[in-house]
Design an enzyme around this catalytic site. Sequence first.
Site, PDB file in Angstrom:
ATOM      1  N   SER A 126      17.774 -44.755 -12.906  1.00 22.45           N
ATOM      2  CA  SER A 126      16.312 -44.787 -12.741  1.00 22.45           C
ATOM      3  C   SER A 126      15.935 -43.991 -11.508  1.00 22.45           C
ATOM      4  O   SER A 126      16.563 -44.117 -10.458  1.00 22.45           O
ATOM      5  CB  SER A 126      15.823 -46.227 -12.595  1.00 22.45           C
ATOM      6  OG  SER A 126      14.414 -46.271 -12.477  1.00 22.45           O
ATOM      7  N   CYS A 127      14.917 -43.133 -11.639  1.00 22.54           N
ATOM      8  CA  CYS A 127      14.396 -42.367 -10.512  1.00 22.54           C
ATOM      9  C   CYS A 127      12.923 -42.704 -10.316  1.00 22.54           C
ATOM     10  O   CYS A 127      12.313 -43.325 -11.186  1.00 22.54           O
ATOM     11  CB  CYS A 127      14.583 -40.861 -10.743  1.00 22.54           C
ATOM     12  SG  CYS A 127      13.629 -40.186 -12.118  1.00 22.54           S
ATOM     13  N   PRO A 128      12.316 -42.319  -9.199  1.00 22.90           N
ATOM     14  CA  PRO A 128      10.932 -42.720  -8.934  1.00 22.90           C
ATOM     15  C   PRO A 128       9.942 -42.313 -10.013  1.00 22.90           C
ATOM     16  O   PRO A 128       9.042 -43.070 -10.336  1.00 22.90           O
ATOM     17  CB  PRO A 128      10.621 -42.030  -7.591  1.00 22.90           C
ATOM     18  CG  PRO A 128      11.940 -41.948  -6.913  1.00 22.90           C
ATOM     19  CD  PRO A 128      12.926 -41.678  -8.013  1.00 22.90           C
TER      20      PRO A 128
END
Length: 493
Positions: free
Chosen positions: A8-10
């Site tokens: 998961s990334c921003p």
Amino acid sequence: MKFVAVTSCPTGIAHTYMAAEALEQAAADSGDEMHVETQGSAGSDPLDPQIIADADAVIFAADVEVRGRERFAGKPLVQSGVKRAIGGAPEMLDEARAAVAAGPPAGDAAPATAAGGGGLATKVDSGAGFGTRLRQWLMTGVSYVIPFVAAGGLLIALSFALGGYLITEAPPIEDGFNPGSSQSWARLLFEIGGVAFSFLVPILAGFIAFAMGDRPALVPGIVGGYIAGQVSAGFLGGLVAGLLAGAVVLAIRRIKVPKSVRGIMPVVVIPLVSTLIVGVLMFVVLGPPLAALTAGLTNWLNGLSGANKVFLGIILGLMMAFDMGGPINKTAYSFAALGLAAATPASFQIMAAVMAAGMTPPLGLALATAIRKRLFTHVEQENGKAAWVLGASFITEGAIPFAAGDPLRVIPSLMAGSAVTGALSMAFGATSRAPHGGIFVVPLIGNPFLYLVAIIIGTVVTAVLVITLKSLRRTPEEAADETPATQQAAATA
């Protein structure tokens, strides 16, 4: 071994899925079993509980808080940022094997407050510092607004391609639609795209507020963003409205209230009071100065010419290449994409420069791997083949595997090439009404030939610099690390 992972990334777009692919490929190469849950912008498909139970270890490749963390309690765990998984997945698998050998640490149960796997995601790590959380609040808003930008921008661009630039003067669809007329279809696309664009600032503000104060903050955030549009405060007004709404909701939630009214606080009281406060402040206090600031910025951009315009192209190019899809890249892209709503010549030129500069990094590395194979590992050569498609599609993240392995030589080369491309695109006066699409929307670009020239020159600059820096500073250890496949490819080349 059997591994499970969460990525998961921003923004939940490219990095999330590239990390998942890298982990899956590394596991396949080592003969292990890997199941990945991507908590991205398209939502997540939670892993089967039985798969988690059977796993030997867990890998978290995430820059934000993992949702449903408690599901993995009791398992050996390896954690890192998402970019490390993209460039160093095999090493993470080695660490996971070591974690299995060491056994799970005592007291590793996940926080009881961890969110479940479904629903809207805030993508904010509640334990991070203020600066990190501020960036994640803003990136959450950007991640939810990008689909509106893409849908609206591409529809508007297609309407101009179908009906010409005078489509704005065509009769509105409300006055009648002729299925046999291309002009009617063009006008229809234009109006649908315009509706999508009208949501940009409210959605941006709403989800910045949501990231700060959860669901109760959506209403004041969206209303504040809409007011920002009404008072002509634009993109800046939306940012302020979102942060203001989130702060107001957080402040109200700290007030202790009797148990009898706690149940209606998030549904009635918080939305009502926060919307009133944000609305009054945006209409009366903050709206007018923000509108004046936005008008001044718009006039400045429209007045840019010559060296000033080229300098702006250089700055945007440097931002697009610096972190390849990270916060700085997304800041430049959001500035350009949200500016399309103004529909000014300057905004179209900025969008063209940003898209061209974002295409150059992967294209330059793809060219470098094709010209001097021996300077790159076998894995990098394979990534170079994929980088042609990624770069042509305006997916800057295609350069990340190269930068992760050799940042000191690769990143400056990428920034130089993108700066050249951004400057040339602005100097040539290329324009784009499409916020995405890369090479596939060139027919919709103003001055398409010179636009392609800017991309080609920047690609060549990137490739030459990468090859030069890798050749000048190549160490004996790096040469010894070449795989047989790499050496054979070099001999063939």
